[in-house]
Write an enzyme that holds these catalytic residues in place. Structure first.
Site, PDB file in Angstrom:
ATOM      1  CB  THR A  31      -9.544   0.606 -16.690  1.00  0.00           C
ATOM      2  OG1 THR A  31     -10.245   1.592 -15.912  1.00  0.00           O
ATOM      3  CG2 THR A  31      -8.408   1.268 -17.464  1.00  0.00           C
ATOM      4  CG  ASP A  40      -1.902   1.121   1.269  1.00  0.00           C
ATOM      5  OD1 ASP A  40      -1.862   1.981   0.372  1.00  0.00           O
ATOM      6  OD2 ASP A  40      -2.715   1.169   2.210  1.00  0.00           O
ATOM      7  CB  SER A  85       0.041  12.815 -14.143  1.00  0.00           C
ATOM      8  OG  SER A  85       0.420  12.893 -15.501  1.00  0.00           O
TER       9      SER A  85
END
Length: 236
Positions: A176, A59, A129
């Protein structure tokens, strides 16, 4: 410039853009490790990759976990990061807690990764980004600000971490799993509408972003760069 035999770590590699990069790197001969917060997603992704790929639960929101991981693993030849969880709404509508959490996930997650990562000299670190950094959208100011900050971070890190190379790939709308929750024909209508507006006449796929991600890994003359892979979305 070949990736054959190189070690590649993909954070966020269990789905979406990250998985596309992991698969492309593996197809190019790299030894790939995917990282995600979900072991279930890692297992599912490994089933879709060729034999030899590895997975680890990690994480980017946990600085100590990152330090422990890189204390035992690496250095890697290349690291790609698409791991983030953000919420988007107009500034006066998005709760401050959600705005803080979004910045903490995408920007500070990348920052924490850069602090901990072990990368071989001449290797690369690539962030993801997004074209809203240069093409603002009403109701998404927070996302544009996060993306712009991340691109600025990459430029600074390109100097601080040299000879490790640091770059950003900036996607537009990409098909996606993130959009699978849209009901009925909503998903198709959104993608079809976006494709009609784009100069290229189509929305992006994870494979399109993977092409640029691998270019960053393989080209030793690229650092501090942000490359927009958005089908001309920043122009319309």
């Amino acid at each position: 410039m070949s990736l054959n035999g190189k070690t590649v770590l993909v954070l966020g590699g269990s789905s979406g853009i990250g998985f596309g990069v992991a698969k492309a790197a593996q197809d190019a001969g790299a030894k790939v490790t995917i990282a995600s917060r979900s072991q279930e997603k890692i297992d599912a992704a490994l089933d879709r990759l060729a034999a030899g790929a590895a997975g680890v639960t990690l994480d980017t929101g946990d600085a100590e976990a990152l330090e422990r991981f890189f204390g035992k693993n690496g250095p890697y030849d290349h690291i790609f990061c698409s791991a983030s969880s953000t919420k988007v709404a107009a500034v006066r509508e998005l709760p401050l807690e959600d705005a803080y959490a979004s910045f903490n996930s995408k920007f500070w997650g990348a920052y924490r990764l850069a602090r901990a990562a072990k990368i071989r000299d001449g290797g690369s670190l690539t962030f993801t980004s997004g074209f809203l950094s240069v093409r603002p959208k009403s109701g998404a100011a927070i996302q544009g600000a996060i993306n712009a900050a991340l691109e600025g971070l990459a430029r600074g890190l390109a100097l601080e971490l040299a000879p490790v190379r640091v770059n950003c790939v900036s996607p537009g709308l990409i098909k996606t799993e993130m959009y699978d929750t849209l009901e009925g024909d909503g998903r198709k209508a959104m993608f079809d509408g976006a494709a009609e507006k784009l100069p290229v006449g189509q929305v992006g796929l994870p494979e399109h972003i993977a092409l640029q991600a691998l270019a960053f890994m393989q080209n030793p003359y690229m650092t501090g760069s942000t490359v927009f892979v958005e089908g001309g979305g920043a122009l319309v």
